[in-house]
Design a protein around this motif. Structure first.
Motif, PDB file in Angstrom:
ATOM      1  N   GLY A  10     -32.965  42.533   4.759  1.00  0.00           N
ATOM      2  CA  GLY A  10     -34.251  42.478   4.097  1.00  0.00           C
ATOM      3  C   GLY A  10     -34.618  43.737   3.343  1.00  0.00           C
ATOM      4  N   GLN A  11     -33.807  44.786   3.486  1.00  0.00           N
ATOM      5  CA  GLN A  11     -34.085  46.051   2.810  1.00  0.00           C
ATOM      6  C   GLN A  11     -32.860  46.543   2.032  1.00  0.00           C
ATOM      7  OE1 GLN A  11     -35.946  48.985   5.510  1.00  0.00           O
ATOM      8  NE2 GLN A  11     -36.284  47.313   6.957  1.00  0.00           N
ATOM      9  N   GLU A  12     -32.026  45.623   1.621  1.00  0.00           N
ATOM     10  CA  GLU A  12     -30.790  46.003   0.951  1.00  0.00           C
ATOM     11  C   GLU A  12     -31.054  46.691  -0.391  1.00  0.00           C
ATOM     12  OE1 GLU A  12     -29.750  42.347   3.480  1.00  0.00           O
ATOM     13  OE2 GLU A  12     -31.374  42.906   2.106  1.00  0.00           O
ATOM     14  N   LYS A  13     -30.211  47.651  -0.696  1.00  0.00           N
ATOM     15  CA  LYS A  13     -30.247  48.338  -1.982  1.00  0.00           C
ATOM     16  C   LYS A  13     -29.027  47.903  -2.808  1.00  0.00           C
ATOM     17  CE  LYS A  13     -32.487  52.615  -0.385  1.00  0.00           C
ATOM     18  NZ  LYS A  13     -32.344  54.090  -0.315  1.00  0.00           N
ATOM     19  N   PRO A  14     -29.144  47.954  -4.135  1.00  0.00           N
ATOM     20  CA  PRO A  14     -27.993  47.613  -4.975  1.00  0.00           C
ATOM     21  C   PRO A  14     -26.986  48.751  -5.005  1.00  0.00           C
ATOM     22  CG  PRO A  14     -29.833  48.294  -6.345  1.00  0.00           C
ATOM     23  CD  PRO A  14     -30.349  48.269  -4.925  1.00  0.00           C
ATOM     24  N   GLY A  15     -25.719  48.384  -5.054  1.00  0.00           N
ATOM     25  CA  GLY A  15     -24.682  49.400  -5.081  1.00  0.00           C
ATOM     26  C   GLY A  15     -23.485  48.967  -5.902  1.00  0.00           C
ATOM     27  N   LEU A  16     -22.604  49.922  -6.107  1.00  0.00           N
ATOM     28  CA  LEU A  16     -21.375  49.718  -6.866  1.00  0.00           C
ATOM     29  C   LEU A  16     -20.245  50.366  -6.077  1.00  0.00           C
ATOM     30  CD1 LEU A  16     -20.940  50.318 -10.678  1.00  0.00           C
ATOM     31  CD2 LEU A  16     -19.423  51.486  -9.076  1.00  0.00           C
ATOM     32  N   LEU A  17     -19.121  49.705  -5.993  1.00  0.00           N
ATOM     33  CA  LEU A  17     -17.957  50.277  -5.324  1.00  0.00           C
ATOM     34  C   LEU A  17     -17.104  50.976  -6.366  1.00  0.00           C
ATOM     35  CD1 LEU A  17     -16.816  50.154  -2.348  1.00  0.00           C
ATOM     36  CD2 LEU A  17     -15.149  48.525  -3.267  1.00  0.00           C
ATOM     37  N   ASP A  18     -16.894  52.290  -6.208  1.00  0.00           N
ATOM     38  CA  ASP A  18     -16.123  53.013  -7.220  1.00  0.00           C
ATOM     39  C   ASP A  18     -14.627  52.848  -6.989  1.00  0.00           C
ATOM     40  OD1 ASP A  18     -15.265  54.894  -5.291  1.00  0.00           O
ATOM     41  OD2 ASP A  18     -16.711  56.419  -5.905  1.00  0.00           O
ATOM     42  N   ALA A  19     -13.826  53.473  -7.858  1.00  0.00           N
ATOM     43  CA  ALA A  19     -12.375  53.294  -7.810  1.00  0.00           C
ATOM     44  C   ALA A  19     -11.751  53.836  -6.532  1.00  0.00           C
ATOM     45  CB  ALA A  19     -11.741  53.973  -9.032  1.00  0.00           C
ATOM     46  N   ASP A  20     -12.462  54.715  -5.848  1.00  0.00           N
ATOM     47  CA  ASP A  20     -11.953  55.276  -4.594  1.00  0.00           C
ATOM     48  C   ASP A  20     -12.467  54.527  -3.371  1.00  0.00           C
ATOM     49  OD1 ASP A  20     -10.565  57.371  -5.915  1.00  0.00           O
ATOM     50  OD2 ASP A  20     -12.446  58.485  -6.132  1.00  0.00           O
ATOM     51  N   GLY A  21     -13.167  53.420  -3.598  1.00  0.00           N
ATOM     52  CA  GLY A  21     -13.686  52.648  -2.485  1.00  0.00           C
ATOM     53  C   GLY A  21     -14.957  53.210  -1.891  1.00  0.00           C
ATOM     54  N   LYS A  22     -15.617  54.075  -2.631  1.00  0.00           N
ATOM     55  CA  LYS A  22     -16.857  54.684  -2.150  1.00  0.00           C
ATOM     56  C   LYS A  22     -18.048  53.936  -2.728  1.00  0.00           C
ATOM     57  CE  LYS A  22     -16.845  59.096  -1.964  1.00  0.00           C
ATOM     58  NZ  LYS A  22     -16.830  60.542  -2.354  1.00  0.00           N
ATOM     59  N   ILE A  23     -19.067  53.716  -1.899  1.00  0.00           N
ATOM     60  CA  ILE A  23     -20.269  53.025  -2.357  1.00  0.00           C
ATOM     61  C   ILE A  23     -21.158  54.005  -3.119  1.00  0.00           C
ATOM     62  CG2 ILE A  23     -22.363  51.790  -1.653  1.00  0.00           C
ATOM     63  CD1 ILE A  23     -20.828  50.827   0.808  1.00  0.00           C
ATOM     64  N   ARG A  24     -21.601  53.585  -4.298  1.00  0.00           N
ATOM     65  CA  ARG A  24     -22.517  54.368  -5.115  1.00  0.00           C
ATOM     66  C   ARG A  24     -23.854  53.630  -5.204  1.00  0.00           C
ATOM     67  NH1 ARG A  24     -20.623  59.599  -6.517  1.00  0.00           N
ATOM     68  NH2 ARG A  24     -18.342  59.495  -6.416  1.00  0.00           N
ATOM     69  N   ASP A  25     -24.937  54.372  -5.083  1.00  0.00           N
ATOM     70  CA  ASP A  25     -26.281  53.798  -5.037  1.00  0.00           C
ATOM     71  C   ASP A  25     -26.783  53.511  -6.453  1.00  0.00           C
ATOM     72  OD1 ASP A  25     -28.939  53.174  -4.629  1.00  0.00           O
ATOM     73  OD2 ASP A  25     -29.290  54.770  -3.181  1.00  0.00           O
ATOM     74  N   LEU A  26     -27.092  52.242  -6.705  1.00  0.00           N
ATOM     75  CA  LEU A  26     -27.589  51.828  -8.019  1.00  0.00           C
ATOM     76  C   LEU A  26     -29.098  51.658  -8.052  1.00  0.00           C
ATOM     77  CD1 LEU A  26     -25.034  49.067  -9.160  1.00  0.00           C
ATOM     78  CD2 LEU A  26     -25.571  51.169 -10.414  1.00  0.00           C
ATOM     79  N   SER A  27     -29.785  52.010  -6.967  1.00  0.00           N
ATOM     80  CA  SER A  27     -31.213  51.704  -6.888  1.00  0.00           C
ATOM     81  C   SER A  27     -32.045  52.484  -7.901  1.00  0.00           C
ATOM     82  CB  SER A  27     -31.740  51.941  -5.468  1.00  0.00           C
ATOM     83  OG  SER A  27     -31.536  53.274  -5.059  1.00  0.00           O
ATOM     84  N   GLY A  28     -31.495  53.560  -8.461  1.00  0.00           N
ATOM     85  CA  GLY A  28     -32.200  54.283  -9.521  1.00  0.00           C
ATOM     86  C   GLY A  28     -32.008  53.656 -10.888  1.00  0.00           C
TER      87      GLY A  28
END
Length: 282
Positions: A10-28
């Motif tokens: 219920g509080q999920e933020k949008p994200g992107l998985l980069d080429a190294d498998g790291k989650i990047r925060d897209l909420s901005g």
């Protein structure tokens, strides 16, 4: 791109998985992986961003369903001929359509609840199609233009409610937690051919399902076109395209069904994996 949603239910933020498998925060950048974010313009905006410029997400957060605010969760039944055979049902001459309630949607690794008094809860690994453009009366030749991307879906099903309580399949398909989505929404440009993807499912380490989307009765383009003639489709709608053989109901001579305390693992080539624990519904 591999898009995702992370954080508490219920509080999920949008994200992107980069080429190294790291989650990047897209909420901005965007509010959610939903609606307009999934249009051609919305995805182009995300592609223009250098993932390294986005905040890295620390630790191992919960992964939520890869699409938020799903308007419609449309499913296709008996879309693999060999699955129809194991179900003792004829191969359809037109797509079999049913719905899952959006309240069934959960994260790819969330617990799956076995409904109270259930004796026939079953599994189904399926290719999910996420719509990216308003679609109405779309022809088959252009149908894939309306797809934003793909994901893994476990179409969990309670067979007694599906098949023995009247004729509406929906009753056995829409229990809470019966629609794990994700882990990622993989945009269609990363999938060379959605009709050449291996998909599989295991229960407690035993492989039950091994299939490939090439054996679908109706392919993705056919399904999008057909559905667009029976309903309008909007960005963020999800289509679950059917399962290959190997469901519990089809095990011979005695069907096998889920019970609390088991582990389900499933995945699709290029789209990632899910893992769920089964628990008794409270």
């Amino acid at each position: 791109m591999k898009l995702l949603r992370f954080g508490p239910k219920g509080q999920e933020k949008p994200g992107l998985l980069d080429a190294d498998g790291k989650i990047r925060d897209l909420s901005g950048v965007v509010d959610d992986i939903a609606g307009d974010t999934l249009t051609d313009a919305g995805l182009a905006k995300l592609r223009a961003i250098d993932p390294a410029s986005l905040p890295a997400v620390a630790g191992e957060p919960r992964i939520g369903p890869c699409v938020g605010h799903v308007g419609k969760f449309v499913c296709i039944g008996l879309n693999y001929a060999d699955h129809a055979a194991e179900s003792n049902l004829p191969v359809p001459t037109e797509p079999v359509i049913f719905g899952k309630w959006t309240s069934a949607i959960c994260g790819p690794n969330d617990d799956v609840e076995i409904p109270r008094d259930s004796r026939k809860t079953d599994w189904e690994v399926e290719l999910g199609v996420v719509i990216g453009r308003h679609a109405k009366y779309v022809d088959e030749a252009s149908a894939l233009d309306y797809v934003a991307g793909y994901c893994v879906i476990n179409d969990v099903s309670e067979r007694e409610w599906q098949l023995e309580h009247g004729t509406q399949w929906d009753k056995g398909k829409g229990f809470d937690t019966f629609g794990p989505l994700g882990p990622w929404l993989v945009t269609k440009d990363e999938i060379a051919d959605a009709q050449k993807l291996d998909l599989w499912l295991e229960i407690d380490g035993h492989r039950y399902q091994n299939g490939n989307t090439r054996t679908m009765v109706f392919n993705v383009a056919q399904l999008v076109s057909y559905l667009s003639k029976t309903m309008s489709l909007q960005p963020g709608d999800v289509i679950s395209t059917g399962t290959p053989p190997g469901v519990g109901m089809g095990v011979k001579p005695n069907p096998v069904y889920l019970k609390a305390g088991q582990t389900i693992r499933l995945g699709i080539q290029g789209l990632g994996e899910q893992q769920q624990k089964t628990v008794a519904a409270k």
